[in-house]
Design a protein around this motif. Sequence first.
Motif, PDB file in Angstrom:
ATOM      1  N   ILE A  26       0.836  -1.204   0.000  1.00 48.88           N
ATOM      2  CA  ILE A  26       0.000   0.000   0.000  1.00 48.88           C
ATOM      3  C   ILE A  26       0.868   1.249   0.000  1.00 48.88           C
ATOM      4  N   VAL A  27       1.867   1.285   0.862  1.00 50.47           N
ATOM      5  CA  VAL A  27       2.737   2.460   0.967  1.00 50.47           C
ATOM      6  C   VAL A  27       3.522   2.655  -0.325  1.00 50.47           C
ATOM      7  N   GLN A  28       4.013   1.563  -0.894  1.00 44.58           N
ATOM      8  CA  GLN A  28       4.737   1.657  -2.168  1.00 44.58           C
ATOM      9  C   GLN A  28       3.842   2.237  -3.258  1.00 44.58           C
ATOM     10  N   GLU A  29       2.609   1.752  -3.325  1.00 48.61           N
ATOM     11  CA  GLU A  29       1.662   2.254  -4.324  1.00 48.61           C
ATOM     12  C   GLU A  29       1.330   3.734  -4.085  1.00 48.61           C
ATOM     13  N   ALA A  30       1.214   4.120  -2.821  1.00 50.01           N
ATOM     14  CA  ALA A  30       0.935   5.529  -2.503  1.00 50.01           C
ATOM     15  C   ALA A  30       2.073   6.418  -3.003  1.00 50.01           C
ATOM     16  N   TYR A  31       3.306   5.977  -2.783  1.00 50.25           N
ATOM     17  CA  TYR A  31       4.458   6.745  -3.273  1.00 50.25           C
ATOM     18  C   TYR A  31       4.473   6.798  -4.801  1.00 50.25           C
ATOM     19  N   ALA A  32       4.136   5.690  -5.436  1.00 47.57           N
ATOM     20  CA  ALA A  32       4.114   5.659  -6.903  1.00 47.57           C
ATOM     21  C   ALA A  32       3.076   6.644  -7.439  1.00 47.57           C
ATOM     22  N   ARG A  33       1.921   6.685  -6.795  1.00 48.34           N
ATOM     23  CA  ARG A  33       0.868   7.605  -7.252  1.00 48.34           C
ATOM     24  C   ARG A  33       1.247   9.062  -6.997  1.00 48.34           C
ATOM     25  N   HIS A  43       1.426  20.397  -8.494  1.00 52.13           N
ATOM     26  CA  HIS A  43       2.197  20.934  -7.370  1.00 52.13           C
ATOM     27  C   HIS A  43       1.595  20.409  -6.079  1.00 52.13           C
ATOM     28  N   VAL A  44       2.382  19.693  -5.288  1.00 50.98           N
ATOM     29  CA  VAL A  44       1.914  19.097  -4.043  1.00 50.98           C
ATOM     30  C   VAL A  44       2.587  19.832  -2.892  1.00 50.98           C
ATOM     31  N   THR A  45       1.761  20.512  -2.079  1.00 56.29           N
ATOM     32  CA  THR A  45       2.321  21.266  -0.957  1.00 56.29           C
ATOM     33  C   THR A  45       2.384  20.434   0.320  1.00 56.29           C
ATOM     34  N   GLU A  46       1.419  19.580   0.537  1.00 54.41           N
ATOM     35  CA  GLU A  46       1.367  18.748   1.737  1.00 54.41           C
ATOM     36  C   GLU A  46       1.529  17.282   1.339  1.00 54.41           C
ATOM     37  N   SER A  47       2.742  16.891   1.005  1.00 60.57           N
ATOM     38  CA  SER A  47       2.968  15.534   0.502  1.00 60.57           C
ATOM     39  C   SER A  47       2.668  14.475   1.558  1.00 60.57           C
ATOM     40  N   ARG A  48       2.970  14.754   2.813  1.00 58.66           N
ATOM     41  CA  ARG A  48       2.707  13.790   3.878  1.00 58.66           C
ATOM     42  C   ARG A  48       1.209  13.517   3.984  1.00 58.66           C
ATOM     43  N   ALA A  49       0.415  14.567   4.022  1.00 59.31           N
ATOM     44  CA  ALA A  49      -1.036  14.412   4.119  1.00 59.31           C
ATOM     45  C   ALA A  49      -1.589  13.687   2.893  1.00 59.31           C
ATOM     46  N   LEU A  50      -1.070  14.023   1.735  1.00 64.65           N
ATOM     47  CA  LEU A  50      -1.533  13.378   0.512  1.00 64.65           C
ATOM     48  C   LEU A  50      -1.163  11.894   0.500  1.00 64.65           C
ATOM     49  N   TYR A  52      -0.856   9.943   3.125  1.00 61.84           N
ATOM     50  CA  TYR A  52      -1.797   9.279   4.029  1.00 61.84           C
ATOM     51  C   TYR A  52      -3.153   9.096   3.348  1.00 61.84           C
ATOM     52  N   ARG A  53      -3.626  10.127   2.663  1.00 61.71           N
ATOM     53  CA  ARG A  53      -4.932  10.062   2.002  1.00 61.71           C
ATOM     54  C   ARG A  53      -4.920   8.998   0.900  1.00 61.71           C
ATOM     55  N   ILE A  54      -3.881   8.997   0.088  1.00 60.08           N
ATOM     56  CA  ILE A  54      -3.781   8.008  -0.996  1.00 60.08           C
ATOM     57  C   ILE A  54      -3.746   6.596  -0.410  1.00 60.08           C
ATOM     58  N   ALA A  55      -2.895   6.396   0.590  1.00 54.92           N
ATOM     59  CA  ALA A  55      -2.762   5.066   1.191  1.00 54.92           C
ATOM     60  C   ALA A  55      -4.077   4.632   1.844  1.00 54.92           C
ATOM     61  N   ARG A  56      -4.736   5.542   2.521  1.00 55.42           N
ATOM     62  CA  ARG A  56      -6.019   5.221   3.144  1.00 55.42           C
ATOM     63  C   ARG A  56      -7.038   4.791   2.088  1.00 55.42           C
ATOM     64  N   ASN A  57      -7.077   5.510   0.989  1.00 52.96           N
ATOM     65  CA  ASN A  57      -7.999   5.158  -0.094  1.00 52.96           C
ATOM     66  C   ASN A  57      -7.638   3.803  -0.699  1.00 52.96           C
ATOM     67  N   LEU A  58      -6.350   3.510  -0.793  1.00 50.35           N
ATOM     68  CA  LEU A  58      -5.929   2.204  -1.306  1.00 50.35           C
ATOM     69  C   LEU A  58      -6.358   1.070  -0.372  1.00 50.35           C
ATOM     70  N   VAL A  59      -6.279   1.301   0.936  1.00 51.21           N
ATOM     71  CA  VAL A  59      -6.726   0.296   1.904  1.00 51.21           C
ATOM     72  C   VAL A  59      -8.220   0.059   1.736  1.00 51.21           C
ATOM     73  N   ILE A  60      -8.976   1.127   1.594  1.00 46.73           N
ATOM     74  CA  ILE A  60     -10.422   1.006   1.407  1.00 46.73           C
ATOM     75  C   ILE A  60     -10.717   0.255   0.112  1.00 46.73           C
ATOM     76  N   ASP A  61     -10.009   0.588  -0.962  1.00 45.78           N
ATOM     77  CA  ASP A  61     -10.198  -0.111  -2.237  1.00 45.78           C
ATOM     78  C   ASP A  61      -9.878  -1.596  -2.100  1.00 45.78           C
TER      79      ASP A  61
END
Length: 178
Positions: A26-33, A43-50, A52-61
């Motif tokens: 999940i974390v690897q996929e979040a970084y890839a995305r 432009h991503v200003t809050e990469s940490r928050a993003l 977490y959001r991506i990884a959370r959505n991947l877990v839900i998926d």
Amino acid sequence: MTAHYYDELLKYFARVMQDYDAAADIVQEAYARLLALQQAGQHVTESRALLYRIARNLVIDRYRRGQVQGWTTDNHSLENFPAQRACEPDALVASSQVLQAVLTTIDALPLRCREAFILHRFDGLSHAEVAEHMGISRKAIEQHIQHAMQAIRRCRMQMEGDTDTPAPSLQRRKNRCD
């Protein structure tokens, strides 16, 4: 890149998912995305928050795919699992709804409050270590964590049917922990 968040994300999602290998995926996929977004010119200003959001959505998926594909493996039915009740559809739905509500409540916390809570509860840092990491007093950390725990308790009480408690979406305005 924001590779220094990898361990933090991995620890958090390994605890949430109770599966280190799945969390690593999940974390690897979040970084890839995130990398794909950045390479596409976003432009991503809050990469940490993003992340977490991506990884959370991947877990839900992943959870949703598991429901669609079914919970049987190698022709073993749910009756063969000792925790059969926990795997029944109504229990899974209720559990996922509570988890989603708690995650929404944590996401709704003010940034510093959320950070203190995550560092303490998910990364296992002591109050003193969190205070040093964030550059604020230990007393402030204790207040942040206490506030986060109260918000989560209110959320769980509401999920259990206590109608006097505000909904998680309304808690954002009530969480004043900065």
